[in-house]
Scaffold this motif. Structure first.
Motif, PDB file in Angstrom:
ATOM      1  N   LYS A  94      24.882  20.787  17.952  1.00 29.85           N
ATOM      2  CA  LYS A  94      25.928  20.178  18.777  1.00 29.85           C
ATOM      3  C   LYS A  94      25.400  19.852  20.171  1.00 29.85           C
ATOM      4  CE  LYS A  94      30.784  20.695  20.033  1.00 29.85           C
ATOM      5  NZ  LYS A  94      32.012  21.515  19.863  1.00 29.85           N
ATOM      6  N   ALA A  95      24.643  20.776  20.747  1.00 27.24           N
ATOM      7  CA  ALA A  95      24.088  20.537  22.081  1.00 27.24           C
ATOM      8  C   ALA A  95      23.144  19.344  22.076  1.00 27.24           C
ATOM      9  CB  ALA A  95      23.363  21.787  22.567  1.00 27.24           C
ATOM     10  N   THR A  96      22.341  19.211  21.015  1.00 25.65           N
ATOM     11  CA  THR A  96      21.396  18.093  20.933  1.00 25.65           C
ATOM     12  C   THR A  96      22.117  16.774  20.715  1.00 25.65           C
ATOM     13  OG1 THR A  96      19.724  19.575  20.009  1.00 25.65           O
ATOM     14  CG2 THR A  96      19.347  17.227  19.745  1.00 25.65           C
ATOM     15  N   VAL A  97      23.152  16.779  19.873  1.00 23.90           N
ATOM     16  CA  VAL A  97      23.912  15.553  19.605  1.00 23.90           C
ATOM     17  C   VAL A  97      24.625  15.083  20.872  1.00 23.90           C
ATOM     18  CG1 VAL A  97      25.862  14.588  18.318  1.00 23.90           C
ATOM     19  CG2 VAL A  97      24.158  15.974  17.148  1.00 23.90           C
ATOM     20  N   VAL A  98      25.111  16.022  21.685  1.00 24.42           N
ATOM     21  CA  VAL A  98      25.714  15.644  22.963  1.00 24.42           C
ATOM     22  C   VAL A  98      24.695  14.873  23.812  1.00 24.42           C
ATOM     23  CG1 VAL A  98      26.570  16.534  25.166  1.00 24.42           C
ATOM     24  CG2 VAL A  98      27.438  17.466  23.014  1.00 24.42           C
ATOM     25  N   LYS A  99      23.456  15.341  23.861  1.00 26.10           N
ATOM     26  CA  LYS A  99      22.416  14.658  24.636  1.00 26.10           C
ATOM     27  C   LYS A  99      22.126  13.275  24.053  1.00 26.10           C
ATOM     28  CE  LYS A  99      19.957  18.812  26.260  1.00 26.10           C
ATOM     29  NZ  LYS A  99      20.790  19.873  25.661  1.00 26.10           N
ATOM     30  N   LEU A 100      22.083  13.205  22.709  1.00 27.99           N
ATOM     31  CA  LEU A 100      21.764  11.932  22.059  1.00 27.99           C
ATOM     32  C   LEU A 100      22.888  10.910  22.184  1.00 27.99           C
ATOM     33  CD1 LEU A 100      20.012  13.310  18.858  1.00 27.99           C
ATOM     34  CD2 LEU A 100      18.944  11.927  20.650  1.00 27.99           C
ATOM     35  N   SER A 101      24.098  11.377  22.476  1.00 31.70           N
ATOM     36  CA  SER A 101      25.214  10.442  22.657  1.00 31.70           C
ATOM     37  C   SER A 101      25.215   9.806  24.046  1.00 31.70           C
ATOM     38  CB  SER A 101      26.549  11.170  22.419  1.00 31.70           C
ATOM     39  OG  SER A 101      26.755  12.172  23.393  1.00 31.70           O
ATOM     40  N   ASP A 102      24.286  10.231  24.890  1.00 33.07           N
ATOM     41  CA  ASP A 102      24.153   9.680  26.240  1.00 33.07           C
ATOM     42  C   ASP A 102      23.161   8.507  26.205  1.00 33.07           C
ATOM     43  OD1 ASP A 102      23.840   9.137  28.895  1.00 33.07           O
ATOM     44  OD2 ASP A 102      23.284  11.189  29.490  1.00 33.07           O
ATOM     45  N   SER A 103      23.613   7.344  26.619  1.00 29.01           N
ATOM     46  CA  SER A 103      22.751   6.147  26.576  1.00 29.01           C
ATOM     47  C   SER A 103      21.761   6.099  27.719  1.00 29.01           C
ATOM     48  CB  SER A 103      23.614   4.883  26.594  1.00 29.01           C
ATOM     49  OG  SER A 103      24.393   4.835  27.793  1.00 29.01           O
ATOM     50  N   ILE A 205      24.387   4.672  19.062  1.00 24.62           N
ATOM     51  CA  ILE A 205      24.674   5.905  19.806  1.00 24.62           C
ATOM     52  C   ILE A 205      26.114   6.355  19.606  1.00 24.62           C
ATOM     53  CG2 ILE A 205      24.945   6.801  22.158  1.00 24.62           C
ATOM     54  CD1 ILE A 205      22.408   5.280  22.891  1.00 24.62           C
ATOM     55  N   SER A 206      27.018   5.406  19.376  1.00 26.93           N
ATOM     56  CA  SER A 206      28.424   5.768  19.165  1.00 26.93           C
ATOM     57  C   SER A 206      28.596   6.663  17.949  1.00 26.93           C
ATOM     58  CB  SER A 206      29.276   4.503  19.017  1.00 26.93           C
ATOM     59  OG  SER A 206      28.918   3.797  17.836  1.00 26.93           O
ATOM     60  N   ASP A 207      27.668   6.590  16.998  1.00 24.39           N
ATOM     61  CA  ASP A 207      27.735   7.471  15.823  1.00 24.39           C
ATOM     62  C   ASP A 207      27.568   8.938  16.217  1.00 24.39           C
ATOM     63  OD1 ASP A 207      28.128   5.329  14.165  1.00 24.39           O
ATOM     64  OD2 ASP A 207      26.014   5.145  13.578  1.00 24.39           O
ATOM     65  N   PHE A 208      26.750   9.167  17.245  1.00 27.08           N
ATOM     66  CA  PHE A 208      26.598  10.539  17.722  1.00 27.08           C
ATOM     67  C   PHE A 208      27.903  11.029  18.336  1.00 27.08           C
ATOM     68  CE2 PHE A 208      21.996   9.404  17.918  1.00 27.08           C
ATOM     69  CZ  PHE A 208      21.535  10.388  17.063  1.00 27.08           C
ATOM     70  N   SER A 209      28.549  10.152  19.098  1.00 26.57           N
ATOM     71  CA  SER A 209      29.831  10.539  19.697  1.00 26.57           C
ATOM     72  C   SER A 209      30.868  10.817  18.615  1.00 26.57           C
ATOM     73  CB  SER A 209      30.318   9.425  20.631  1.00 26.57           C
ATOM     74  OG  SER A 209      29.409   9.225  21.693  1.00 26.57           O
ATOM     75  N   SER A 210      30.852  10.009  17.556  1.00 27.50           N
ATOM     76  CA  SER A 210      31.799  10.210  16.454  1.00 27.50           C
ATOM     77  C   SER A 210      31.570  11.543  15.762  1.00 27.50           C
ATOM     78  CB  SER A 210      31.666   9.068  15.439  1.00 27.50           C
ATOM     79  OG  SER A 210      31.991   7.837  16.034  1.00 27.50           O
ATOM     80  N   ALA A 211      30.324  11.951  15.694  1.00 29.75           N
ATOM     81  CA  ALA A 211      29.998  13.231  15.032  1.00 29.75           C
ATOM     82  C   ALA A 211      30.565  14.420  15.782  1.00 29.75           C
ATOM     83  CB  ALA A 211      28.493  13.380  14.893  1.00 29.75           C
ATOM     84  N   LEU A 212      30.882  14.208  17.098  1.00 29.96           N
ATOM     85  CA  LEU A 212      31.396  15.310  17.907  1.00 29.96           C
ATOM     86  C   LEU A 212      32.915  15.378  17.915  1.00 29.96           C
ATOM     87  CD1 LEU A 212      28.975  14.908  20.951  1.00 29.96           C
ATOM     88  CD2 LEU A 212      28.896  16.695  19.200  1.00 29.96           C
ATOM     89  N   THR A 213      33.591  14.403  17.296  1.00 29.98           N
ATOM     90  CA  THR A 213      35.047  14.428  17.255  1.00 29.98           C
ATOM     91  C   THR A 213      35.531  15.514  16.314  1.00 29.98           C
ATOM     92  OG1 THR A 213      35.128  12.815  15.468  1.00 29.98           O
ATOM     93  CG2 THR A 213      35.139  11.961  17.735  1.00 29.98           C
ATOM     94  N   THR A 214      36.865  15.738  16.305  1.00 27.70           N
ATOM     95  CA  THR A 214      37.437  16.809  15.474  1.00 27.70           C
ATOM     96  C   THR A 214      37.070  16.652  14.004  1.00 27.70           C
ATOM     97  OG1 THR A 214      39.291  17.030  17.009  1.00 27.70           O
ATOM     98  CG2 THR A 214      39.584  17.926  14.777  1.00 27.70           C
ATOM     99  N   GLY A 215      37.099  15.393  13.526  1.00 25.70           N
ATOM    100  CA  GLY A 215      36.747  15.163  12.124  1.00 25.70           C
ATOM    101  C   GLY A 215      35.314  14.758  11.931  1.00 25.70           C
ATOM    102  N   GLY A 216      34.512  14.827  12.984  1.00 24.30           N
ATOM    103  CA  GLY A 216      33.113  14.439  12.887  1.00 24.30           C
ATOM    104  C   GLY A 216      32.277  15.456  12.129  1.00 24.30           C
ATOM    105  N   ALA A 217      31.098  14.999  11.683  1.00 19.37           N
ATOM    106  CA  ALA A 217      30.259  15.829  10.818  1.00 19.37           C
ATOM    107  C   ALA A 217      29.866  17.150  11.465  1.00 19.37           C
ATOM    108  CB  ALA A 217      29.006  15.048  10.426  1.00 19.37           C
ATOM    109  N   VAL A 218      29.528  17.122  12.763  1.00 21.58           N
ATOM    110  CA  VAL A 218      29.061  18.344  13.428  1.00 21.58           C
ATOM    111  C   VAL A 218      30.191  19.372  13.522  1.00 21.58           C
ATOM    112  CG1 VAL A 218      28.176  19.320  15.568  1.00 21.58           C
ATOM    113  CG2 VAL A 218      27.267  17.153  14.720  1.00 21.58           C
ATOM    114  N   ASN A 219      31.349  18.932  13.992  1.00 23.93           N
ATOM    115  CA  ASN A 219      32.465  19.877  14.120  1.00 23.93           C
ATOM    116  C   ASN A 219      32.972  20.352  12.766  1.00 23.93           C
ATOM    117  OD1 ASN A 219      32.743  20.286  16.874  1.00 23.93           O
ATOM    118  ND2 ASN A 219      33.936  18.429  17.181  1.00 23.93           N
TER     119      ASN A 219
END
Length: 301
Positions: A94-103, A205-219
């Motif tokens: 999750k911490a890494t995906v947060v970084k990758l969602s930053d353009s 990059i928006s895919d990384f942000s989507s992964a962090l949503t409530t229904g996203g893969a990471v969460n």
């Protein structure tokens, strides 16, 4: 009226009978002292011995059940350890995906984060594969999180000496490891081995942000892992409680059996001393009685 006879010695007969009874009582007392049991076999007390044998059978069965529960506890503890490590790895994801969602990060940084993300995914997969106890695993990698019943399968273990069982479901790990929308993150922002640039990279990059949503893969992966850990905790508490109950039950059964068949060694020790004195006196009495016919010889001198 006493009989002056060399053929029949009533005094010796009575003394011998008394000595024999004393010897029998002493043998029984010594048996109780040496075995520690008032009822060592069916000859001592058939009914009590039968009850004791039944209780011994129950104790052996409950001991065996506790051994099987110990195996289930080992499997649960091993699985819990594996999922706790998965949970920690998902925190890194999750911490890494947060970084990758930053353009705004540089291409070099993005490559480093992506490399780290791939390694973490690989580590999660290894944790799940290696989480086994005695050749058995509770983690079903092919099943979705919503699967249940025969799709997942279950672990069944004997919980008491009567053969009753306790069962708990295996854990689906497809949403923790191996789901397409989860592992696909390792390719986001790339066209093959080439990193995207410009608008294409921003769209990826928006895919990384989507992964962090409530229904996203990471969460979803994190939530499923935590739910599984909660279930494992419940299963472990049940198994621990059953093991402790079985131990308390065996203690009570052993205490009851002891009250039924155990000898009072203080009492038996006192009785043994008394019988030893009676044995000595009986031997002396028999010796005196055996001398009585010798008195008759003096009549013929």
């Amino acid at each position: 009226m006493s009989l002056n006879s060399v053929n029949t010695n009533l005094g010796a007969m009575v003394a011998l009978q008394s000595l024999n009874r004393t010897n029998e009582e002493m043998a029984a007392t010594q048996k109780r002292i040496s075995t520690g049991s008032r009822v060592a076999d069916a000859r001592d007390d058939g009914a009590a011995f039968a009850v004791a044998e039944r209780i011994r059978g129950d104790l052996a069965a409950t001991t065996s059940a506790n051994q099987q529960l110990g195996g289930a506890k080992g499997l649960l503890d091993t699985t819990r350890t594996g999922l706790e490590n998965v949970s920690k790895a998902l925190q890194d994801v999750k911490a890494t995906v947060v970084k990758l969602s930053d353009s705004n990060i540089t291409p070099a940084q993005r490559e480093q984060y992506m490399a780290g993300l791939k390694e973490t995914f690989s580590q999660i997969a290894n944790f799940i594969t290696d989480t086994r106890y005695n050749g058995q695993s509770m983690l079903v990698t092919a099943a979705a999180a919503t699967a249940g019943g025969t799709t997942l399968g279950e672990i069944r273990t004997v919980r008491n000496g009567e053969g009753a069982t306790y069962s708990f479901a295996k854990i689906a790990t497809a949403a923790i490891n191996g789901a397409a929308d989860f592992t696909a993150l390792t390719g986001v922002g790339y066209n093959g081995a080439t990193m995207l640039t410009g608008a294409s990279l921003l769209a990826a990059i928006s895919d990384f942000s989507s992964a962090l949503t409530t229904g996203g893969a990471v969460n979803v992966a994190i939530n499923n892992t935590l739910t599984s850990l909660n279930n494992l905790g419940s299963y472990s508490r049940y198994v621990d409680s059953q093991i402790n109950f079985n131990k308390a039950k065996m203690d009570a059964q052993e205490a009851g059996m002891g009250a039924l068949i155990d000898a009072d060694l203080a009492k038996e020790s006192a009785r043994l001393q008394s019988l030893q004195i009676r044995q000595q006196l009986g031997s002396q009495a028999l010796g005196i009685a055996n001398q009585a016919p010798q008195v008759l010889l003096s009549l013929f001198r």
